[in-house]
Design an enzyme around this catalytic site. Structure first.
Site, PDB file in Angstrom:
ATOM      1  N   HIS A 165      92.591 107.881 -60.496  1.00 58.68           N
ATOM      2  CA  HIS A 165      93.657 107.218 -59.780  1.00 58.68           C
ATOM      3  C   HIS A 165      93.919 107.956 -58.458  1.00 58.68           C
ATOM      4  O   HIS A 165      93.486 109.087 -58.275  1.00 58.68           O
ATOM      5  CB  HIS A 165      94.910 107.188 -60.671  1.00 58.68           C
ATOM      6  CG  HIS A 165      95.947 106.243 -60.180  1.00 58.68           C
ATOM      7  ND1 HIS A 165      95.640 104.994 -59.707  1.00 58.68           N
ATOM      8  CD2 HIS A 165      97.293 106.378 -60.073  1.00 58.68           C
ATOM      9  CE1 HIS A 165      96.762 104.395 -59.339  1.00 58.68           C
ATOM     10  NE2 HIS A 165      97.772 105.215 -59.552  1.00 58.68           N
ATOM     11  N   GLU A 222      93.584 113.538 -66.262  1.00 55.74           N
ATOM     12  CA  GLU A 222      92.469 113.644 -65.322  1.00 55.74           C
ATOM     13  C   GLU A 222      91.765 115.004 -65.367  1.00 55.74           C
ATOM     14  O   GLU A 222      90.583 115.107 -65.031  1.00 55.74           O
ATOM     15  CB  GLU A 222      92.941 113.334 -63.904  1.00 55.74           C
ATOM     16  CG  GLU A 222      93.314 111.870 -63.680  1.00 55.74           C
ATOM     17  CD  GLU A 222      94.726 111.524 -64.153  1.00 55.74           C
ATOM     18  OE1 GLU A 222      95.404 112.400 -64.740  1.00 55.74           O
ATOM     19  OE2 GLU A 222      95.155 110.374 -63.936  1.00 55.74           O
ATOM     20  N   GLU A 235      92.518 101.031 -59.572  1.00 57.45           N
ATOM     21  CA  GLU A 235      91.116 101.144 -60.014  1.00 57.45           C
ATOM     22  C   GLU A 235      90.622  99.886 -60.707  1.00 57.45           C
ATOM     23  O   GLU A 235      89.413  99.674 -60.834  1.00 57.45           O
ATOM     24  CB  GLU A 235      90.949 102.330 -60.987  1.00 57.45           C
ATOM     25  CG  GLU A 235      91.082 103.690 -60.333  1.00 57.45           C
ATOM     26  CD  GLU A 235      92.502 103.973 -59.896  1.00 57.45           C
ATOM     27  OE1 GLU A 235      93.425 103.717 -60.684  1.00 57.45           O
ATOM     28  OE2 GLU A 235      92.697 104.411 -58.738  1.00 57.45           O
ATOM     29  N   HIS A 270      85.649 139.599 -59.208  1.00 60.03           N
ATOM     30  CA  HIS A 270      86.951 139.173 -59.708  1.00 60.03           C
ATOM     31  C   HIS A 270      87.941 140.342 -59.596  1.00 60.03           C
ATOM     32  O   HIS A 270      88.790 140.357 -58.716  1.00 60.03           O
ATOM     33  CB  HIS A 270      86.814 138.664 -61.152  1.00 60.03           C
ATOM     34  CG  HIS A 270      88.080 138.135 -61.735  1.00 60.03           C
ATOM     35  ND1 HIS A 270      88.169 137.638 -63.007  1.00 60.03           N
ATOM     36  CD2 HIS A 270      89.315 138.039 -61.225  1.00 60.03           C
ATOM     37  CE1 HIS A 270      89.402 137.240 -63.246  1.00 60.03           C
ATOM     38  NE2 HIS A 270      90.118 137.480 -62.189  1.00 60.03           N
ATOM     39  N   GLY A 279      94.211 103.387 -63.162  1.00 60.17           N
ATOM     40  CA  GLY A 279      95.515 102.938 -62.682  1.00 60.17           C
ATOM     41  C   GLY A 279      95.327 101.570 -62.067  1.00 60.17           C
ATOM     42  O   GLY A 279      94.193 101.057 -62.033  1.00 60.17           O
ATOM     43  N   SER A 280      96.401 100.996 -61.564  1.00 61.14           N
ATOM     44  CA  SER A 280      96.290  99.642 -61.004  1.00 61.14           C
ATOM     45  C   SER A 280      95.244  99.584 -59.883  1.00 61.14           C
ATOM     46  O   SER A 280      94.473  98.637 -59.784  1.00 61.14           O
ATOM     47  CB  SER A 280      97.655  99.178 -60.493  1.00 61.14           C
ATOM     48  OG  SER A 280      98.244 100.205 -59.703  1.00 61.14           O
ATOM     49  N   GLY A 306      86.723 130.113 -63.294  1.00 60.67           N
ATOM     50  CA  GLY A 306      87.767 130.765 -64.090  1.00 60.67           C
ATOM     51  C   GLY A 306      88.999 129.901 -64.290  1.00 60.67           C
ATOM     52  O   GLY A 306      90.013 130.373 -64.792  1.00 60.67           O
TER      53      GLY A 306
HETATM   54  N1  TZD Z   1      95.824 128.625 -65.395  1.00 52.40           N
HETATM   55  C1  TZD Z   1      94.567 128.186 -65.167  1.00 52.40           C
HETATM   56  C2  TZD Z   1      94.324 126.735 -64.920  1.00 52.40           C
HETATM   57  N2  TZD Z   1      93.529 129.012 -65.149  1.00 52.40           N
HETATM   58  C3  TZD Z   1      93.732 130.340 -65.353  1.00 52.40           C
HETATM   59  N3  TZD Z   1      92.653 131.144 -65.307  1.00 52.40           N
HETATM   60  C4  TZD Z   1      95.014 130.841 -65.643  1.00 52.40           C
HETATM   61  C5  TZD Z   1      96.038 129.937 -65.647  1.00 52.40           C
HETATM   62  C6  TZD Z   1      95.295 132.308 -65.892  1.00 52.40           C
HETATM   63  N4  TZD Z   1      94.695 132.833 -67.141  1.00 52.40           N
HETATM   64  C7  TZD Z   1      93.518 133.535 -67.144  1.00 52.40           C
HETATM   65  O1  TZD Z   1      92.825 133.778 -66.141  1.00 52.40           O
HETATM   66  S1  TZD Z   1      93.110 134.046 -68.709  1.00 52.40           S
HETATM   67  C8  TZD Z   1      94.488 133.354 -69.383  1.00 52.40           C
HETATM   68  C9  TZD Z   1      95.252 132.710 -68.406  1.00 52.40           C
HETATM   69  C10 TZD Z   1      96.501 131.999 -68.685  1.00 52.40           C
HETATM   70  C11 TZD Z   1      94.759 133.481 -70.853  1.00 52.40           C
HETATM   71  C12 TZD Z   1      93.937 132.562 -71.674  1.00 52.40           C
HETATM   72  O2  TZD Z   1      94.357 132.692 -73.013  1.00 52.40           O
HETATM   73  P1  TZD Z   1      93.433 132.374 -74.236  1.00 52.40           P
HETATM   74  O3  TZD Z   1      92.390 133.565 -74.283  1.00 52.40           O
HETATM   75  O4  TZD Z   1      94.298 132.372 -75.422  1.00 52.40           O
HETATM   76  O5  TZD Z   1      92.646 131.156 -74.000  1.00 52.40           O
HETATM   77  P2  TZD Z   1      92.597 135.110 -74.611  1.00 52.40           P
HETATM   78  O6  TZD Z   1      91.332 135.468 -75.302  1.00 52.40           O
HETATM   79  O7  TZD Z   1      93.794 135.288 -75.473  1.00 52.40           O
HETATM   80  O8  TZD Z   1      92.708 135.826 -73.298  1.00 52.40           O
END
Ligand code: TZD
Ligand code: CA
Length: 526
Positions: free
Chosen positions: A70, A47, A28, A280, A25-26, A400
């Site tokens: 940025h 990002e 940077e 988890h 951005g500006s 995750g």
């Molecule tokens: N947003 C972000 C940034 N991280 C997350 N982990 C989620 C939402 C929630 N989430 C999960 O924990 S698994 C999942 C989501 C939305 C589904 C991923 O779908 P995919 O994989 O098509 O990549 P599968 O194999 O169909 O589960």
């Protein structure tokens, strides 16, 4: 006297930090002026993708990576991806642009109000230097803190600082070296060795840090010496041990009760290079079975302090493995042969079962392929079919947070141009970091994306069952065609149907990125 910019560039050069991942951005631009020859700027279009690429790159090189973002808006966009880098203990040095000093207080457009505070819960260290002359020293601190803490750091620099004169006292920073040594003391080592040697049924739990630290092969030697079962720690982000090794029992389930059940009958659980534990699913129960003692060895002081049970030694797991190998007797017999993978199930109709896809990867890709995986419902299918025997074979978003997989694969491939790299990406996950396709195309990064299209957020369907929410909205994602999305970003792509066609496609070696979209059947993560 050199400028702050000149001195900072020189410092980065001497530290070997010459590859930037950024989105400018500006604020940077003045930092990026007059970059010396040998610097490389890898442009990412969002990002989140910038940070994911840097994370993959830093993990695969084993060295800090430089990120240029940025102010608040750019840094904010990177924050989701940053959660993964924190959990994988990736040393990223994030330098963000700030408005000129006099414009921050009045909150001019693109001033980042209290910039360090924005990032502080995530980064290990964040600062905005109190004056221009402190910028080179603060930059050095950002680099050393990232290395010492194995955690991202954040430096916000008002853009008028770069042209300022550095001042005579800024020069010594160029020659600084900061190192860490963390072997246990003789007494600590003796006690630990005694405890392990006297255990009747010891078990080993290895975390992602083992692979990060280059201890994959040492861990095999230790396990074979102990002769007991080996698990990977829950919420695994790097594979610390060959997954078909006869002593390997798999990745521990990420719940309190099932972890405790796995340890039944073991008097000692030795955890190397992992937090205890990153659970988890909330499956309450006792942390440990009766009569089981847990000892954790980690370099991460916070992971040692926050564990809810067990003893901890904050030390280099590599030094502890060396020490145990020197003191433990040889095992009584051979450990057995590597376990073959089962026949994959086949799906009905035109879709493939994910296990068929992974069996094809296992058979058709070279043995040293590095896989960056972000496909959540296929977790158990993955481990049933894969046969990973080399260090640095597996990367997964450590916290995750989706958006690591696709950019991370680009970063790993940029770091290891001679190693085949495959991104195994779900049709949900792909969207969070999809702009990294453009960077892959521009740099002709030879990465293969295998896009698993099941039309849904598969893992969330499974979670819906677990949490008693069978009817949540917003879980299906029909109508996405990643062959057209990839082509739009400049990556050749095609739809692949049937296991034979997939195997043939994988067997082709290419010197550019490509995307193979495969329609798959829905499976559950566990
Ligand atoms: N947003 C972000 C940034 N991280 C997350 N982990 C989620 C939402 C929630 N989430 C999960 O924990 S698994 C999942 C989501 C939305 C589904 C991923 O779908 P995919 O994989 O098509 O990549 P599968 O194999 O169909 O589960
Ligand atoms: Ca999916």
């Amino acid at each position: 006297m050199p400028s702050v910019r000149r001195l900072s560039h020189e410092f980065l050069e001497r530290q070997g930090l010459t590859t930037f991942f950024g989105n400018p951005g500006s604020n940077e631009l003045p930092f990026l002026a007059d970059l010396p020859d040998g610097f490389r700027y890898v442009l990412g279009l969002h990002e989140g993708a910038v940070l994911g690429m840097a994370d993959g790159y830093a993990q695969a090189t084993g060295r800090p990576a430089l990120v240029n973002l940025h102010a608040a808006s750019g840094s904010g966009n990177a924050m989701g991806a940053l959660t993964n880098a924190v959990a994988s203990r990736t040393p990223l040095v994030i330098v963000a642009g700030q408005q000129v000093r006099s414009a921050v207080g009045p909150e001019a457009n693109l001033a980042s109000v209290d910039a360090p505070a924005l990032m502080k819960p995530l980064v290990g260290w964040a600062a905005e230097p109190a004056c221009a002359q402190d910028v080179p020293r603060a930059l050095a601190q950002a680099v050393f803190e990232a290395r010492l803490q194995q955690r991202p750091t954040y430096l916000s620099v008002p853009y008028d600082d770069w042209d300022a004169e550095a001042g005579a006292n800024a020069l010594p920073v160029l020659d600084r070296r900061v190192q860490r040594a963390s072997a246990p003391s003789a007494e600590q080592g003796r006690l630990l060795a005694e405890r392990v040697a006297s255990a009747r049924r010891p078990a080993l739990v290895l975390g992602g840090d083992i692979d990060t630290a280059g201890l994959f092969d040492d861990a095999v030697r230790l396990a074979e010496r102990l002769g007991g079962p080996v698990w990977a720690a829950p919420s695994l982000f790097r594979l610390p041990f060959p997954n078909r090794h006869p002593l390997f029992r798999g990745v521990l389930p990420a719940g309190i009760a099932p972890v405790s059940r796995a340890f039944e009958g073991h008097d000692l659980v030795l955890v190397l290079g992992a937090p205890v534990f990153r659970y988890h699913e909330h499956l309450p129960g006792p942390y440990l079975p009766e009569g089981t003692r847990l000892v954790q060895v980690t370099e991460d002081a916070s992971a040692a302090a926050r564990a809810p049970m067990g003893e901890a030694l904050v030390a280099d797991p590599g030094a502890v493995i060396d020490l145990l190998l020197k003191t433990l007797d040889s095992p009584s017999g051979p450990v057995g042969a590597y376990r073959p993978a089962p026949e994959p199930p086949t799906a009905e109709g035109p879709r493939l079962h994910p296990e068929e896809v992974f069996a094809a990867l296992r058979d058709e890709m070279p043995e040293d392929t590095a896989y960056v995986v972000e496909s959540t419902s296929t977790n158990s299918a993955w481990w049933r079919q894969m046969d990973l025997r080399r260090p640095g074979s597996y990367y997964f978003p450590a916290a995750g947070g989706l958006g690591f997989g696709l950019p991370g694969a680009v970063g790993v491939a940029l770091a290891q141009p001679d190693r085949p790299v495959v991104g195994v990406i779900g049709d949900g996950s792909a969207n969070y970091g999809v702009t990294a396709l453009w960077t892959a195309a521009q740099h002709r990064v030879p990465v293969t994306f295998v896009l698993l299209r099941n039309g849904t957020y598969g893992a969330l369907r499974w979670f819906g069952g677990l949490l008693g929410v069978p009817d949540a909205p917003g879980l299906d994602i029909p109508g996405l065609d990643f062959t057209r999305i990839a082509e739009g970003y400049g990556v050749p792509a095609r739809q692949v149907t049937g296991a034979g066609e997939l195997r043939a496609a994988l067997a082709e070696r290419t010197d550019h990125p490509r995307l193979l979209q495969v329609d798959t059947e829905l499976t559950t993560p566990a």
